[in-house]
Write a protein that holds these residues in place. Sequence first.
Motif, PDB file in Angstrom:
ATOM      1  N   THR A   7       0.820  -1.221   0.000  1.00  0.00           N
ATOM      2  CA  THR A   7       0.000   0.000   0.000  1.00  0.00           C
ATOM      3  C   THR A   7       0.846   1.261   0.000  1.00  0.00           C
ATOM      4  N   HIS A   8       2.127   1.119   0.337  1.00  0.00           N
ATOM      5  CA  HIS A   8       3.029   2.265   0.492  1.00  0.00           C
ATOM      6  C   HIS A   8       2.523   3.220   1.574  1.00  0.00           C
ATOM      7  N   LEU A   9       1.834   2.645   2.569  1.00  0.00           N
ATOM      8  CA  LEU A   9       1.395   3.390   3.738  1.00  0.00           C
ATOM      9  C   LEU A   9       2.133   2.879   4.971  1.00  0.00           C
ATOM     10  N   ILE A  10       2.599   3.799   5.790  1.00  0.00           N
ATOM     11  CA  ILE A  10       3.270   3.471   7.047  1.00  0.00           C
ATOM     12  C   ILE A  10       2.448   4.060   8.194  1.00  0.00           C
ATOM     13  N   GLY A  11       2.193   3.265   9.211  1.00  0.00           N
ATOM     14  CA  GLY A  11       1.503   3.774  10.395  1.00  0.00           C
ATOM     15  C   GLY A  11       2.511   4.183  11.453  1.00  0.00           C
ATOM     16  N   MET A  12       2.330   5.367  12.014  1.00  0.00           N
ATOM     17  CA  MET A  12       3.168   5.805  13.137  1.00  0.00           C
ATOM     18  C   MET A  12       2.246   6.170  14.298  1.00  0.00           C
ATOM     19  N   VAL A  13       2.444   5.525  15.444  1.00  0.00           N
ATOM     20  CA  VAL A  13       1.625   5.794  16.631  1.00  0.00           C
ATOM     21  C   VAL A  13       2.516   6.375  17.712  1.00  0.00           C
ATOM     22  N   VAL A  14       2.216   7.616  18.130  1.00  0.00           N
ATOM     23  CA  VAL A  14       2.988   8.287  19.176  1.00  0.00           C
ATOM     24  C   VAL A  14       2.132   8.419  20.432  1.00  0.00           C
ATOM     25  N   ALA A  15       2.808   8.561  21.566  1.00  0.00           N
ATOM     26  CA  ALA A  15       2.096   8.595  22.841  1.00  0.00           C
ATOM     27  C   ALA A  15       1.395   9.921  23.100  1.00  0.00           C
ATOM     28  N   ASP A  16       1.984  11.020  22.633  1.00  0.00           N
ATOM     29  CA  ASP A  16       1.407  12.340  22.907  1.00  0.00           C
ATOM     30  C   ASP A  16       1.744  13.267  21.756  1.00  0.00           C
ATOM     31  N   ILE A  17       0.781  13.503  20.893  1.00  0.00           N
ATOM     32  CA  ILE A  17       1.028  14.281  19.679  1.00  0.00           C
ATOM     33  C   ILE A  17       1.261  15.759  19.982  1.00  0.00           C
ATOM     34  N   GLU A  18       0.890  16.209  21.199  1.00  0.00           N
ATOM     35  CA  GLU A  18       1.127  17.601  21.583  1.00  0.00           C
ATOM     36  C   GLU A  18       2.580  17.851  21.988  1.00  0.00           C
ATOM     37  N   ASN A  19       3.312  16.777  22.253  1.00  0.00           N
ATOM     38  CA  ASN A  19       4.714  16.898  22.641  1.00  0.00           C
ATOM     39  C   ASN A  19       5.556  17.201  21.402  1.00  0.00           C
ATOM     40  N   ILE A  20       6.400  18.220  21.483  1.00  0.00           N
ATOM     41  CA  ILE A  20       7.226  18.607  20.341  1.00  0.00           C
ATOM     42  C   ILE A  20       8.110  17.454  19.876  1.00  0.00           C
ATOM     43  N   PHE A  21       8.463  16.558  20.793  1.00  0.00           N
ATOM     44  CA  PHE A  21       9.261  15.373  20.452  1.00  0.00           C
ATOM     45  C   PHE A  21       8.591  14.591  19.323  1.00  0.00           C
ATOM     46  N   SER A  22       7.262  14.415  19.424  1.00  0.00           N
ATOM     47  CA  SER A  22       6.522  13.633  18.429  1.00  0.00           C
ATOM     48  C   SER A  22       6.580  14.283  17.059  1.00  0.00           C
ATOM     49  N   SER A  23       6.472  15.611  17.016  1.00  0.00           N
ATOM     50  CA  SER A  23       6.505  16.331  15.739  1.00  0.00           C
ATOM     51  C   SER A  23       7.858  16.185  15.054  1.00  0.00           C
ATOM     52  N   ILE A  24       8.929  16.321  15.841  1.00  0.00           N
ATOM     53  CA  ILE A  24      10.273  16.218  15.262  1.00  0.00           C
ATOM     54  C   ILE A  24      10.567  14.773  14.857  1.00  0.00           C
ATOM     55  N   LEU A  25      10.097  13.812  15.660  1.00  0.00           N
ATOM     56  CA  LEU A  25      10.245  12.393  15.332  1.00  0.00           C
ATOM     57  C   LEU A  25       9.580  12.095  13.989  1.00  0.00           C
ATOM     58  N   PHE A  26       8.352  12.598  13.829  1.00  0.00           N
ATOM     59  CA  PHE A  26       7.601  12.404  12.584  1.00  0.00           C
ATOM     60  C   PHE A  26       8.350  13.011  11.398  1.00  0.00           C
ATOM     61  N   LYS A  27       8.874  14.212  11.593  1.00  0.00           N
ATOM     62  CA  LYS A  27       9.575  14.899  10.504  1.00  0.00           C
ATOM     63  C   LYS A  27      10.783  14.091  10.038  1.00  0.00           C
ATOM     64  N   GLY A  28      11.529  13.537  11.011  1.00  0.00           N
ATOM     65  CA  GLY A  28      12.693  12.746  10.648  1.00  0.00           C
ATOM     66  C   GLY A  28      12.321  11.509   9.856  1.00  0.00           C
ATOM     67  N   ALA A  29      11.271  10.816  10.283  1.00  0.00           N
ATOM     68  CA  ALA A  29      10.837   9.602   9.588  1.00  0.00           C
ATOM     69  C   ALA A  29      10.250   9.936   8.213  1.00  0.00           C
ATOM     70  N   ASP A  30       9.466  10.994   8.158  1.00  0.00           N
ATOM     71  CA  ASP A  30       8.790  11.372   6.920  1.00  0.00           C
ATOM     72  C   ASP A  30       9.775  11.678   5.802  1.00  0.00           C
ATOM     73  N   LYS A  31      10.888  12.302   6.159  1.00  0.00           N
ATOM     74  CA  LYS A  31      11.886  12.652   5.153  1.00  0.00           C
ATOM     75  C   LYS A  31      12.441  11.406   4.473  1.00  0.00           C
ATOM     76  N   VAL A  32      12.683  10.366   5.276  1.00  0.00           N
ATOM     77  CA  VAL A  32      13.213   9.118   4.730  1.00  0.00           C
ATOM     78  C   VAL A  32      12.152   8.397   3.896  1.00  0.00           C
ATOM     79  N   PHE A  33      10.942   8.303   4.426  1.00  0.00           N
ATOM     80  CA  PHE A  33       9.887   7.570   3.723  1.00  0.00           C
ATOM     81  C   PHE A  33       9.513   8.248   2.401  1.00  0.00           C
ATOM     82  N   GLU A  34       9.550   9.570   2.387  1.00  0.00           N
ATOM     83  CA  GLU A  34       9.233  10.295   1.156  1.00  0.00           C
ATOM     84  C   GLU A  34      10.196   9.917   0.033  1.00  0.00           C
ATOM     85  N   GLN A  35      11.457   9.743   0.390  1.00  0.00           N
ATOM     86  CA  GLN A  35      12.468   9.373  -0.607  1.00  0.00           C
ATOM     87  C   GLN A  35      12.232   7.979  -1.181  1.00  0.00           C
ATOM     88  N   HIS A  36      11.489   7.158  -0.413  1.00  0.00           N
ATOM     89  CA  HIS A  36      11.225   5.780  -0.858  1.00  0.00           C
ATOM     90  C   HIS A  36       9.773   5.589  -1.326  1.00  0.00           C
TER      91      HIS A  36
END
Length: 338
Positions: free
Chosen positions: A66-95
């Motif tokens: 499906t070329h879909l990846i699920g990411m489940v974070v504990a607290d989406i309001e935490n800035i950690f989650s946003s930066i974590l997502f950004k790092g993963a998204d950059k790699v997945f976009e390339q693939h």
Amino acid sequence: MVNVKKRLTISEIAKMAGVSTATVSRYLNGHFEKMSDETRIKVQQVINDTGYHINRQAQSLKNQTTHLIGMVVADIENIFSSILFKGADKVFEQHGYQILLMNSDNSGDREHEQLQRLLDLQVDGIILQPIHRDAASYQFIKDADTPTVIVDRKITPHIWPEVTTDNYGYSKALSALTIRMGYKRIITISEPLADNEVRMDRYQAVQDAAKGTDVIVDSIEITENTSDDWIYNQIMEKSDALKAKTVVYALKGTVLMRVRKLLSKFHILIPKDIGVTAFDDWDWAQLMQPEITTIQQNPKKMGQKSAELLINLFGNQPIPENPVLVESELKIRNSLID
């Protein structure tokens, strides 16, 4: 008003039949080899009774990925989650992959629902910041044979690749620093320790650093509903009304924000009256006055490493047996005093 009947999911069929989602999936794909006649008949009966039909489009997508990846974070309001997502998204976009970001909101029940939804969508893989410490809580993902990477936290036993930081090592180094600077009491402040393996590692490191010294280690556990007055009274009690040389150690960046506001509210000066340190999720600490001594994590790199590991799983590439440790940095600033 038209009454639109909700389409049943595989997980709902599995629940009705009293079997796993993986069993229903095998049945629908005609794989009966490891299935008893009793189980096969039970699943068939539920399908007949409900009139369930296979979503051939979704099944086709699954067969072709499906070329879909699920990411489940504990607290989406935490800035950690946003930066974590950004790092993963950059790699997945390339693939050529797209991330579906889910928020468990620190709830085990909600986490299970979100993960099951991702399985129903037949995502190619999952990156999970888990709520539970016990791997048995995630057996349903294992049964569905969905490639998974654990990020930021740990589960026991180790059943999937993990990406985290050396929470124990860095926390012990920070604690040793405060002890060398003459602090006689270390008070950790965090959400409930027992709920989270990472918090436990950080707190255990403080205790171990203080062994063989006259330093007293204490903890204050808080929730969103804990009042400032209660926290203040706990700090005063555990620091002997600030007479003992005391450092407060916030085990999380968002907790640091709350501690900083609370100390300001009660006119407690940093570092004159009390020292402050933290395990920070982002560079909040350098924006404060005085700047706070912290262990600085790198959630962006953690996200990237998690994505790379998941892609390696897709390609059956070798996966490290031990957790992948992303380097953090001890940043010594002006919130401690000799």
